[in-house]
Design a protein around this motif. Structure first.
Motif, PDB file in Angstrom:
ATOM      1  N   LEU A  13       0.126   4.810  28.661  1.00 42.62           N
ATOM      2  CA  LEU A  13      -0.530   6.097  28.473  1.00 42.62           C
ATOM      3  C   LEU A  13      -1.272   6.057  27.141  1.00 42.62           C
ATOM      4  N   LEU A  14      -2.586   6.220  27.195  1.00 39.63           N
ATOM      5  CA  LEU A  14      -3.428   6.027  26.020  1.00 39.63           C
ATOM      6  C   LEU A  14      -4.111   7.331  25.616  1.00 39.63           C
ATOM      7  N   ASP A  15      -3.873   7.747  24.394  1.00 34.86           N
ATOM      8  CA  ASP A  15      -4.594   8.873  23.824  1.00 34.86           C
ATOM      9  C   ASP A  15      -6.048   8.463  23.592  1.00 34.86           C
ATOM     10  N   ALA A 159       6.590   5.080  37.509  1.00 37.42           N
ATOM     11  CA  ALA A 159       6.808   3.737  36.949  1.00 37.42           C
ATOM     12  C   ALA A 159       8.239   3.613  36.466  1.00 37.42           C
ATOM     13  N   ARG A 160       8.669   2.376  36.315  1.00 35.12           N
ATOM     14  CA  ARG A 160      10.002   2.128  35.777  1.00 35.12           C
ATOM     15  C   ARG A 160      10.017   2.295  34.258  1.00 35.12           C
ATOM     16  N   HIS A 161       8.866   2.054  33.638  1.00 34.24           N
ATOM     17  CA  HIS A 161       8.800   2.190  32.184  1.00 34.24           C
ATOM     18  C   HIS A 161       7.413   2.678  31.788  1.00 34.24           C
ATOM     19  N   TYR A 162       7.367   3.462  30.694  1.00 35.03           N
ATOM     20  CA  TYR A 162       6.110   3.995  30.182  1.00 35.03           C
ATOM     21  C   TYR A 162       5.941   3.604  28.718  1.00 35.03           C
ATOM     22  N   VAL A 163       4.682   3.466  28.323  1.00 33.49           N
ATOM     23  CA  VAL A 163       4.340   3.210  26.925  1.00 33.49           C
ATOM     24  C   VAL A 163       3.290   4.239  26.535  1.00 33.49           C
ATOM     25  N   MET A 164       3.582   5.035  25.491  1.00 30.32           N
ATOM     26  CA  MET A 164       2.615   6.020  25.010  1.00 30.32           C
ATOM     27  C   MET A 164       2.028   5.544  23.695  1.00 30.32           C
ATOM     28  N   VAL A 165       0.689   5.462  23.641  1.00 32.88           N
ATOM     29  CA  VAL A 165      -0.023   4.992  22.451  1.00 32.88           C
ATOM     30  C   VAL A 165      -0.811   6.169  21.892  1.00 32.88           C
ATOM     31  N   ASP A 166      -0.509   6.547  20.645  1.00 34.21           N
ATOM     32  CA  ASP A 166      -1.112   7.762  20.094  1.00 34.21           C
ATOM     33  C   ASP A 166      -1.172   7.662  18.572  1.00 34.21           C
ATOM     34  N   ASP A 167      -2.075   8.452  17.976  1.00 29.34           N
ATOM     35  CA  ASP A 167      -2.203   8.477  16.512  1.00 29.34           C
ATOM     36  C   ASP A 167      -1.375   9.593  15.889  1.00 29.34           C
ATOM     37  N   LYS A 168      -0.633  10.366  16.688  1.00 27.45           N
ATOM     38  CA  LYS A 168       0.141  11.498  16.168  1.00 27.45           C
ATOM     39  C   LYS A 168       1.635  11.216  16.327  1.00 27.45           C
ATOM     40  N   PRO A 169       2.313  10.822  15.253  1.00 27.82           N
ATOM     41  CA  PRO A 169       3.727  10.444  15.369  1.00 27.82           C
ATOM     42  C   PRO A 169       4.632  11.586  15.795  1.00 27.82           C
ATOM     43  N   GLN A 170       4.304  12.821  15.412  1.00 20.44           N
ATOM     44  CA  GLN A 170       5.156  13.935  15.797  1.00 20.44           C
ATOM     45  C   GLN A 170       5.116  14.158  17.300  1.00 20.44           C
ATOM     46  N   LEU A 171       3.938  13.989  17.900  1.00 18.01           N
ATOM     47  CA  LEU A 171       3.814  14.116  19.355  1.00 18.01           C
ATOM     48  C   LEU A 171       4.594  13.006  20.057  1.00 18.01           C
ATOM     49  N   LEU A 172       4.523  11.799  19.511  1.00 15.26           N
ATOM     50  CA  LEU A 172       5.290  10.687  20.085  1.00 15.26           C
ATOM     51  C   LEU A 172       6.777  10.990  20.057  1.00 15.26           C
ATOM     52  N   THR A 184       8.418   3.834  25.626  1.00 16.51           N
ATOM     53  CA  THR A 184       8.195   3.165  24.343  1.00 16.51           C
ATOM     54  C   THR A 184       7.033   3.871  23.661  1.00 16.51           C
ATOM     55  N   THR A 185       7.232   4.273  22.413  1.00 18.14           N
ATOM     56  CA  THR A 185       6.179   4.982  21.679  1.00 18.14           C
ATOM     57  C   THR A 185       5.521   4.038  20.679  1.00 18.14           C
ATOM     58  N   VAL A 186       4.186   4.081  20.651  1.00 14.02           N
ATOM     59  CA  VAL A 186       3.397   3.221  19.773  1.00 14.02           C
ATOM     60  C   VAL A 186       2.501   4.103  18.909  1.00 14.02           C
ATOM     61  N   PRO A 206       8.532   6.317  15.656  1.00 15.43           N
ATOM     62  CA  PRO A 206       7.899   5.500  16.705  1.00 15.43           C
ATOM     63  C   PRO A 206       8.631   4.177  16.902  1.00 15.43           C
ATOM     64  N   ASP A 207       8.654   3.704  18.137  1.00 11.14           N
ATOM     65  CA  ASP A 207       9.261   2.397  18.407  1.00 11.14           C
ATOM     66  C   ASP A 207       8.443   1.275  17.786  1.00 11.14           C
ATOM     67  N   LEU A 208       7.133   1.420  17.816  1.00 14.02           N
ATOM     68  CA  LEU A 208       6.218   0.415  17.277  1.00 14.02           C
ATOM     69  C   LEU A 208       5.159   1.109  16.437  1.00 14.02           C
TER      70      LEU A 208
END
Length: 234
Positions: A13-15, A159-172, A184-186, A206-208
């Motif tokens: 999931l890409l912001d 999906a079995r797993h999701y990855v969210m990529v975002d510039d806002k750590p609080q939202l993550l 997984t939060t990036v 964030p995880d990453l």
């Protein structure tokens, strides 16, 4: 009866704003244009309207602010040109270096999907004009508040797993609290949130964390799934 979507292994999931696309540059260009065409007092008025709408809606709405800015200026030809400036802005020139390569790499690892906040006119227009709509093969979700729409996201793209990529750590952090280990939060340290307080104060952190979106082109699937390492694979 419609068939249920197949369950994918991983959905990315890409912001958009300040994640794939430098929205701060757009705001700076818009600020310059308003100042040039309308002057300093009007410039301050526009951004006050923008902030008022952002607080009311919970997301940035440049066109709503422009609609309010219209009051008392109906006979000003620059106002109509301003709408054209926004809708025809060359967003393709604001894609971060390496962003498209990262998207192509994620296609090889799973299913990348844009997940963005925004209005129903300007935000889709931005995604289309930037080339991101085509790069994501039409997989675009735009909600008022995406962190409140996670059930809908999972129904659309199970999906079995999701990855969210975002510039806002609080939202993550908010999304991680909702989805737990299935997400997984990036955090991409780009845009004005890059100078925000240290992410260690945000729970869960964030995880990453990466410095540039292009770094994702060097990641392998295990790194995303485990959330244990923020260094690209060699």
């Amino acid at each position: 009866m419609l068939a249920r979507p197949a369950i994918r292994e991983v959905v990315f999931l890409l912001d958009v704003d300040n994640t794939l696309l430098d929205n701060d540059r757009f705001k700076a260009d818009l600020d310059t244009r308003v100042l040039r065409d309308f002057g300093e007092p009007a410039r301050e008025e526009y951004w006050q309207l923008y902030e008022r709408e952002r607080q009311r809606l919970g997301y940035a709405d440049y066109l709503a602010a422009l609609q309010g800015f219209r009051e008392g200026r109906d006979d000003d030809p620059d106002l109509l040109r301003m709408s054209g400036f926004m809708l025809d802005y060359p967003f393709a020139e604001r894609i971060y270096a390496g962003a498209m390569e990262a998207v192509e790499h994620l296609h090889k690892l799973g299913t990348p999907v844009i997940l963005s906040d925004g209005d129903m006119v300007f935000q889709p227009r931005k995604v289309q004009r930037s080339g991101l709509w085509d790069a994501l093969r039409g997989r675009v979700l735009i909600y008022l508040h995406k962190q409140n729409m996670l059930d809908a996201v999972q129904r659309r793209y199970p999906a079995r797993h999701y990855v969210m990529v975002d510039d806002k750590p609080q939202l993550l952090a908010s999304m991680k609290q909702s989805m737990g280990e299935r997400l997984t939060t990036v955090f991409v340290r780009q845009g004005h949130y890059a100078t925000a307080p240290e992410t260690a104060a945000i729970k869960p952190p964030p995880d990453l964390t990466i410095e540039r979106i292009g770094e994702l082109a060097g990641f392998n699937l295990q790194q995303f799934s485990l959330g244990a390492c923020s260094t690209p694979a060699s």
